[in-house]
Design a protein around this motif. Structure first.
Motif, PDB file in Angstrom:
ATOM      1  N   GLU A   1      64.265  54.582  88.071  1.00 21.98           N
ATOM      2  CA  GLU A   1      65.273  53.793  88.678  1.00 21.98           C
ATOM      3  C   GLU A   1      65.059  52.513  88.735  1.00 21.98           C
ATOM      4  OE1 GLU A   1      66.446  55.278  92.800  1.00 21.98           O
ATOM      5  OE2 GLU A   1      65.463  57.202  92.396  1.00 21.98           O
ATOM      6  N   PRO A   2      65.071  51.901  87.586  1.00 22.30           N
ATOM      7  CA  PRO A   2      64.842  50.570  87.363  1.00 22.30           C
ATOM      8  C   PRO A   2      66.205  49.648  87.917  1.00 22.30           C
ATOM      9  CG  PRO A   2      65.798  51.549  85.326  1.00 22.30           C
ATOM     10  CD  PRO A   2      65.196  52.753  86.322  1.00 22.30           C
ATOM     11  N   THR A   3      67.196  50.178  88.161  1.00 26.28           N
ATOM     12  CA  THR A   3      68.121  49.242  88.643  1.00 26.28           C
ATOM     13  C   THR A   3      68.500  49.620  90.459  1.00 26.28           C
ATOM     14  OG1 THR A   3      70.200  51.326  88.459  1.00 26.28           O
ATOM     15  CG2 THR A   3      69.417  49.758  86.570  1.00 26.28           C
ATOM     16  N   GLU A   4      67.213  50.259  90.854  1.00 28.16           N
ATOM     17  CA  GLU A   4      67.586  50.447  92.461  1.00 28.16           C
ATOM     18  C   GLU A   4      67.512  49.139  93.094  1.00 28.16           C
ATOM     19  OE1 GLU A   4      65.371  53.374  95.640  1.00 28.16           O
ATOM     20  OE2 GLU A   4      64.233  52.463  94.018  1.00 28.16           O
ATOM     21  N   GLY A   5      68.559  49.023  94.005  1.00 26.96           N
ATOM     22  CA  GLY A   5      68.564  47.773  94.973  1.00 26.96           C
ATOM     23  C   GLY A   5      68.755  46.311  94.176  1.00 26.96           C
ATOM     24  N   LEU A   6      69.580  46.490  92.983  1.00 27.20           N
ATOM     25  CA  LEU A   6      69.682  45.168  92.255  1.00 27.20           C
ATOM     26  C   LEU A   6      70.907  44.765  92.425  1.00 27.20           C
ATOM     27  CD1 LEU A   6      67.637  45.488  88.815  1.00 27.20           C
ATOM     28  CD2 LEU A   6      66.908  44.584  90.994  1.00 27.20           C
ATOM     29  N   ALA A   7      71.204  43.489  92.317  1.00 29.49           N
ATOM     30  CA  ALA A   7      72.768  42.807  92.267  1.00 29.49           C
ATOM     31  C   ALA A   7      73.214  43.199  90.922  1.00 29.49           C
ATOM     32  CB  ALA A   7      72.481  41.431  92.542  1.00 29.49           C
ATOM     33  N   PRO A   8      74.598  43.451  90.910  1.00 30.38           N
ATOM     34  CA  PRO A   8      75.412  43.726  89.694  1.00 30.38           C
ATOM     35  C   PRO A   8      74.900  42.872  88.538  1.00 30.38           C
ATOM     36  CG  PRO A   8      76.861  43.702  91.438  1.00 30.38           C
ATOM     37  CD  PRO A   8      75.507  43.103  91.776  1.00 30.38           C
ATOM     38  N   LEU A   9      74.690  41.675  88.455  1.00 31.11           N
ATOM     39  CA  LEU A   9      74.170  40.856  87.600  1.00 31.11           C
ATOM     40  C   LEU A   9      72.888  41.374  86.861  1.00 31.11           C
ATOM     41  CD1 LEU A   9      74.421  38.318  85.602  1.00 31.11           C
ATOM     42  CD2 LEU A   9      73.157  37.153  87.385  1.00 31.11           C
ATOM     43  N   PHE A  10      71.988  42.009  87.636  1.00 28.43           N
ATOM     44  CA  PHE A  10      70.740  42.332  87.115  1.00 28.43           C
ATOM     45  C   PHE A  10      70.698  43.699  86.622  1.00 28.43           C
ATOM     46  CE2 PHE A  10      68.974  38.793  89.584  1.00 28.43           C
ATOM     47  CZ  PHE A  10      68.308  38.081  88.707  1.00 28.43           C
ATOM     48  N   VAL A  11      71.896  44.605  87.295  1.00 25.20           N
ATOM     49  CA  VAL A  11      71.949  45.928  86.922  1.00 25.20           C
ATOM     50  C   VAL A  11      72.589  46.078  85.294  1.00 25.20           C
ATOM     51  CG1 VAL A  11      73.252  47.964  86.880  1.00 25.20           C
ATOM     52  CG2 VAL A  11      72.374  46.831  88.914  1.00 25.20           C
ATOM     53  N   GLY A  12      73.649  44.560  85.042  1.00 23.83           N
ATOM     54  CA  GLY A  12      73.780  44.552  83.738  1.00 23.83           C
ATOM     55  C   GLY A  12      72.757  44.006  82.753  1.00 23.83           C
ATOM     56  N   ILE A  13      71.930  43.207  83.103  1.00 24.39           N
ATOM     57  CA  ILE A  13      70.837  43.111  82.315  1.00 24.39           C
ATOM     58  C   ILE A  13      69.980  44.114  81.677  1.00 24.39           C
ATOM     59  CG2 ILE A  13      68.813  41.521  82.088  1.00 24.39           C
ATOM     60  CD1 ILE A  13      70.105  39.265  83.709  1.00 24.39           C
ATOM     61  N   VAL A  14      69.463  44.673  82.845  1.00 23.42           N
ATOM     62  CA  VAL A  14      68.635  46.081  82.879  1.00 23.42           C
ATOM     63  C   VAL A  14      69.298  47.139  81.531  1.00 23.42           C
ATOM     64  CG1 VAL A  14      67.501  48.061  83.708  1.00 23.42           C
ATOM     65  CG2 VAL A  14      67.409  45.967  84.684  1.00 23.42           C
ATOM     66  N   LEU A  15      70.620  47.249  81.583  1.00 17.80           N
ATOM     67  CA  LEU A  15      71.278  48.479  81.234  1.00 17.80           C
ATOM     68  C   LEU A  15      71.499  47.742  79.681  1.00 17.80           C
ATOM     69  CD1 LEU A  15      74.014  49.683  83.640  1.00 17.80           C
ATOM     70  CD2 LEU A  15      71.820  50.664  82.874  1.00 17.80           C
ATOM     71  N   GLU A  16      71.655  46.350  79.604  1.00 17.32           N
ATOM     72  CA  GLU A  16      71.862  45.762  78.164  1.00 17.32           C
ATOM     73  C   GLU A  16      70.531  45.950  77.225  1.00 17.32           C
ATOM     74  OE1 GLU A  16      72.550  44.236  74.366  1.00 17.32           O
ATOM     75  OE2 GLU A  16      74.096  44.841  76.013  1.00 17.32           O
ATOM     76  N   VAL A  17      69.236  45.714  78.196  1.00 14.50           N
ATOM     77  CA  VAL A  17      68.109  45.721  77.390  1.00 14.50           C
ATOM     78  C   VAL A  17      67.787  47.458  77.215  1.00 14.50           C
ATOM     79  CG1 VAL A  17      65.486  45.859  78.143  1.00 14.50           C
ATOM     80  CG2 VAL A  17      66.955  44.003  78.655  1.00 14.50           C
ATOM     81  N   VAL A  18      68.388  48.530  77.874  1.00  8.44           N
ATOM     82  CA  VAL A  18      67.828  49.810  77.673  1.00  8.44           C
ATOM     83  C   VAL A  18      68.820  49.954  76.408  1.00  8.44           C
ATOM     84  CG1 VAL A  18      68.532  52.146  78.428  1.00  8.44           C
ATOM     85  CG2 VAL A  18      67.433  50.520  79.861  1.00  8.44           C
ATOM     86  N   GLN A  19      70.150  49.622  76.290  1.00 11.12           N
ATOM     87  CA  GLN A  19      70.721  49.664  75.067  1.00 11.12           C
ATOM     88  C   GLN A  19      70.253  49.069  73.842  1.00 11.12           C
ATOM     89  OE1 GLN A  19      73.348  51.984  75.040  1.00 11.12           O
ATOM     90  NE2 GLN A  19      74.786  51.424  76.355  1.00 11.12           N
ATOM     91  N   ARG A  20      69.668  47.856  74.010  1.00 13.79           N
ATOM     92  CA  ARG A  20      69.082  47.112  72.863  1.00 13.79           C
ATOM     93  C   ARG A  20      67.878  47.682  72.284  1.00 13.79           C
ATOM     94  NH1 ARG A  20      67.726  40.646  73.187  1.00 13.79           N
ATOM     95  NH2 ARG A  20      66.643  40.398  71.076  1.00 13.79           N
TER      96      ARG A  20
END
Length: 234
Positions: A157-176
């Motif tokens: 759950e790396p996106t748990e409790g994060l603002a949408p901006l940071f959720v997007g950053i985490v998901l982009e990292v995973v895709q990268r």
């Protein structure tokens, strides 16, 4: 790369994980879903040796891990981003990365490679983790795990409790990381749109058992699974 077969895990006398199996392939993202209490975190803990299964098998790159202690499993090349991030508030960003690199027998990701992915961490290098935002702590937890040069990365759950901006950053990292190839990723998420966007394979758990194993497209078509086990539309 990572193969979990029919594991059974207990907390004391409580029977939590009941015959769970899953696979993580090199260069692929497997997503683990389910409601709160389904057993997702315990599955992760079983794989990395924090709550060893009593029965079943966990193999990694062909080697049996089931009876190894957690630190030995980490040295084999499995990185962990734990639920809640679990950073050390009194350590700086730089100290976190230095500690993670101190692993006998394994190389470490160079800091510059991490800063290409997380430029904000370069700016916070001398800042203590307790003073970072939740999103920055998530970045640090991921960078700390990557610093160990893992072959497989488990993210709870790396996106748990994060603002949408940071959720997007985490998901982009995973895709990268997937695009870079080689690294297998198992990630626990709650949100169906996220799972459908990033997964190569989706697993859904309920009450300690696996109730769905399939492609994102198959899950998208299974409204019954979404409603009963994930909570979509309820």
């Amino acid at each position: 790369m990572l193969s979990v077969r029919e594991i059974h895990t207990y907390y004391g006398d409580s029977y939590i994980i009941q015959g769970v199996s899953l696979d993580v392939a090199p260069g692929r993202i497997a997503v683990l879903m389910g409601r709160n209490g389904a057993g997702k975190t315990t599955t992760i803990r079983s794989i990395v040796g924090l709550t060893p299964p009593r029965r079943g098998s966990v193999t990694f790159n062909g080697a049996e891990l089931t009876r190894l202690p957690a630190h030995e499993i980490a040295l084999r090349g499995i990185g962990l981003v734990p639920q809640g991030r679990r950073v050390f508030g009194s350590l700086t960003v730089g100290e976190h990365l230095a500690v993670a690199a101190n692993r006998p027998g394994r190389a470490a990701w160079p800091p510059e490679r991490l800063f290409e992915i997380f430029p904000r961490l370069r700016e916070r290098l001398r800042q203590r983790a307790v003073h970072l935002s939740g999103g920055e702590q998530s970045m640090l937890a991921i960078a700390r795990a990557l610093r160990t040069e893992p072959d497989c990365l488990l993210m709870d759950e790396p996106t748990e409790g994060l603002a949408p901006l940071f959720v997007g950053i985490v998901l982009e990292v995973v895709q990268r990381l997937r695009r870079a190839g080689g690294l297998g990723i198992l990630i626990v998420v709650h949100e169906l749109p996220i799972a459908l966007a990033i997964a190569d394979r989706v697993y859904v758990m309920a009450k300690g058992r696996m109730v769905f194993d399939g492609s994102p497209r198959e899950l998208e078509q299974r409204r019954d699974v979404q409603e009963r086990y994930i909570g979509v539309g309820v």
